[in-house]
Design an enzyme around this catalytic site. Structure first.
Site, short mmCIF file in Angstrom:
data_model
loop_
_atom_site.label_atom_id
_atom_site.label_comp_id
_atom_site.label_asym_id
_atom_site.label_seq_id
_atom_site.Cartn_x
_atom_site.Cartn_y
_atom_site.Cartn_z
CB CYS A 101 -7.05 -7.85 2.51
SG CYS A 101 -5.69 -6.43 2.09
CG ASN A 140 -11.56 -6.41 1.87
OD1 ASN A 140 -11.64 -5.61 0.98
ND2 ASN A 140 -10.58 -5.93 3.23
CE LYS A 198 -4.45 -6.76 7.41
NZ LYS A 198 -5.85 -5.94 7.83
CB VAL A 238 -0.97 0.00 1.28
CG1 VAL A 238 -1.52 0.91 1.42
CG2 VAL A 238 -2.13 -0.46 0.89
#
Ligand code: NAD
Length: 437
Positions: free
Chosen positions: A266, A214, A269, A11
Site C-alpha cells: 500500500c 497512507n 503504490k 482485503v
C-alpha cells in the site's frame, strides 16, 4: 442481509469473513479458480492471524460462500463490494483495469437495485468511471436499472487485519444517496456497539481520505528516517529523540520509529499514485516526492552500514538475514526492504542465509536457490560474518546471544529496526549498528 465481495485477497477475504462473523450472508468472488477451490475446502491463501478460524466458523455456519461467478450471485444480493487489486502502472498511477472489469461485469448481469461499494484504493473520480461503465453496459442491454455507488476505503493493517476490521478506529464512507447511506449503516451497525464511528462524506472526499492517510503515515516514517540519518552523523540517538517528540500530544507517539524503510502493497503504490494524480492536475506534491526518495535510499541503509564495516570487501562473506516479510505477522513481501538488501548482497558476492516465520516461500519465488533458506533463526547465523535484522518478528526480540556468538565467524549485528540494546551487545563482544543511534 446478503452481500457479495468481488476480489478475495487480503482485503476481500477479511471483509467478507468479518461481515459473515456478524451474521451477514456473504459470497466472496474471485477470478482465481485455485484460490476459490482452496477456500471452499478451508485453505486460506494468505498468512493473517485469526483469519483461518473465522473463515472456518462461517463456512460451517453456512454464512460464507465462495464462487468464481459474479453472474451467479449478483441478483441475490443487496450490496456488492469491489475489493480487487489496484497495482501501480509504469508511471505510478493506479491501474484500474480490475475495478473497471468488475463494473463491466455488474452492468452485464444486474437485474435489480444494487448498492455497489468500492473498497479498493482508487484515485478521486473512479466512482464516476465505475458508474459510467455500468451505465454503458445497461444501455447496451437496453435496460434501465437503478443502482447506487459508494466509496468505503479500507484502513486495515496486514498482520492485524481481523482486529482492525472488527474494531475500526472509524469507517469512512462516501455516498450520494440516502438509500446507500441507510444500507451501509445497517451493514456496519454490528461493529458500532460501543460508539458510532461511521464518517459519511461525499464520494471524492472518501476516495481522497485513503490516499491522504497512507501518505501521512509514509511521511512520518520517512521524516523519522531522515532525522535518524542525521542523528547518525551528529552523534544523537533517534530513540531518545522519538520519545522526546512523541510525548508532545500534538505529535503523538505512534508511527515514529526509524528503521530500514517502508514496503508493502500500500504505502509505496499509494504515495506514487497520489503524486501522479497531482501531476495530472499540474500540481507538484513536493513532500511526497521527498518521502519516496528518502524511502528509496533508506532501504539500502543496512547494506551501506555493512559495506562500510567491512571496508567495501563483502565478497565471499556469509550474511544471516532475520525477517523477509515487509512487516511482522504477514507473508506479504511486496516492496519489502529485504528484497532490496538481498539483491545488493548478491551483487556484492555474499552468501545469504535467510529466515522468516512466514515469508520464505514467497521469497523463493523471486530468488530461488540463489540464497539459502533456514528452518529457524539460529541456523541462519551458523558461520555468518554478520547478522542483519530486517523484519521485527516477536521471536527475534530476545535471542540467545551466547549461542549466536559461538556460531558466528565475526560478530557484527546490523539492527534495521532498532530492537536491540547497543550496550548489551557491545559488552558481549558484538559490533552493533542501529539506525540513527
Ligand atoms: P490482493 O492482490 O491480495 O487481492 C485482489 C484479488 O482480486 C485477487 O485475489 C485477484 O485474483 C482478484 N481479482 C482481480 N480481478 C478480479 C475480477 N475481475 N473479479 C474478481 N476477482 C478479481 O489485493 P489486496 O491487498 O486485497 O488489495 C485490494 C485493494 O485494497 C487494493 O486497492 C489495495 O490498495 C487496497 N487495500 C489493501 C490493503 C492491504 O493491506 N492489503 C489495505 C487497505 C486497502
Amino acid at each position: 442481509m446478503k452481500i457479495a465481495i468481488v476480489g478475495t485477497g487480503y482485503v476481500g477475504l477479511v471483509t467478507g469473513s468479518c461481515f459473515a462473523e456478524m451474521g451477514t450472508d456473504v459470497t466472496c468472488i474471485d477470478t482465481n479458480t485455485d484460490k476459490i477451490e482452496g477456500l471452499k475446502k478451508g485453505v486460506i491463501p494468505i498468512f493473517e492471524p485469526g483469519l483461518d478460524e473465522i473463515v472456518a466458523r462461517n463456512i460451517a455456519a453456512g454464512r460464507l460462500h465462495f464462487t468464481t461467478s459474479l453472474a451467479e450471485c449478483i441478483n441475490d444480493v443487496e450490496v456488492l463490494f469491489i475489493a480487487v487489486g489496484t497495482p501501480p502502472q509504469e508511471d505510478g498511477s493506479s491501474d484500474l483495469q480490475h475495478v473497471l472489469a468488475v463494473a463491466k461485469n455488474i452492468g452485464q448481469h444486474i437485474e435489480k437495485y444494487l448498492l455497489v461499494v468500492n473498497k479498493s484504493t482508487v484515485p478521486v473520480g473512479t466512482a464516476q468511471k465505475v458508474r459510467q461503465t455500468i451505465v454503458a453496459e445497461l444501455a447496451a442491454r437496453n435496460k434501465n436499472i437503478e443502482f447506487d455507488l459508494a466509496s468505503n476505503p479500507e484502513f486495515l493493517k496486514e498482520g492485524d487485519a481481523v482486529n482492525d476490521f472488527m474494531r475500526p478506529d472509524r469507517v469512512v464512507v462516501g455516498v450520494d444517496s440516502e438509500r446507500a447511506k441507510n444500507l451501509i449503516t445497517q451493514l456496519y451497525n454490528p461493529f458500532m456497539f460501543v460508539n458510532f464511528r461511521i464518517l459519511f462524506m461525499d464520494i471524492p472526499s472518501a476516495e481522497m481520505t485513503k490516499y491522504a492517510a497512507n501518505a501521512m503515515l509514509a511521511t512520518r516514517v520517512s521524516f523519522m528516517n531522515d532525522i535518524a540519518n542525521l542523528c547518525d552523523l551528529l552523534g544523537a540517538n533517534v530513540n531518545m529523540v522519538r520519545q522526546g517528540i512523541g510525548s508532545d500530544s500534538r505529535i503523538g507517539s505512534k508511527f515514529l520509529y526509524a528503521g530500514c524503510g517502508y514496503g508493502g502493497s500500500c504505502f509505496p503504490k499509494d504515495v506514487k499514485a497520489l503524486i501522479q494524480t497531482a501531476k495530472e492536475k499540474k500540481y507538484n506534491m513536493q513532500i511526497l516526492s521527498a518521502v519516496e526518495a528518502i524511502n528509496f535510499e533508506q532501504k539500502k541503509v543496512v547494506f551501506n552500514k555493512l559495506h562500510q564495516h567491512f571496508n567495501g570487501s563483502l565478497h565471499g562473506k556469509t550474511i544471516a538475514i532475520w525477517g523477509l516479510a515487509f512487516k511482522p505477522q504477514t507473508d506479504d513481501i511486496r516492496e519489502a526492504t529485504s528484497l532490496t538488501i538481498i539483491q545488493l548482497l548478491l551483487d556484492a558476492g555474499c552468501k545469504i542465509n535467510a529466515y522468516d516465520f512466514a515469508a520464505i516461500q514467497e521469497v523463493k519465488h523471486i530468488f530461488g536457490d540463489k540464497i539459502n533458506y533456514t528452518d529457524n533463526m539460529l541456523e541462519a547465523t551458523q558461520n555468518a560474518d554478520a547478522l542483519l535484522l530486517i523484519t521485527e518478528w516477536k521471536e527475534f526480540r530476545m535471542p540467545n546471544w551466547e549461542q549466536i556468538k559461538n556460531q558466528m565467524n565475526t560478530h557484527v549485528v546490523v539492527d534495521g529496526r532498532n530492537i536491540y540494546n547497543r550496550d548489551q551487545l557491545t559488552e558481549m563482544g558484538f559490533t552493533y549498528y542501529g539506525i540513527g543511534q
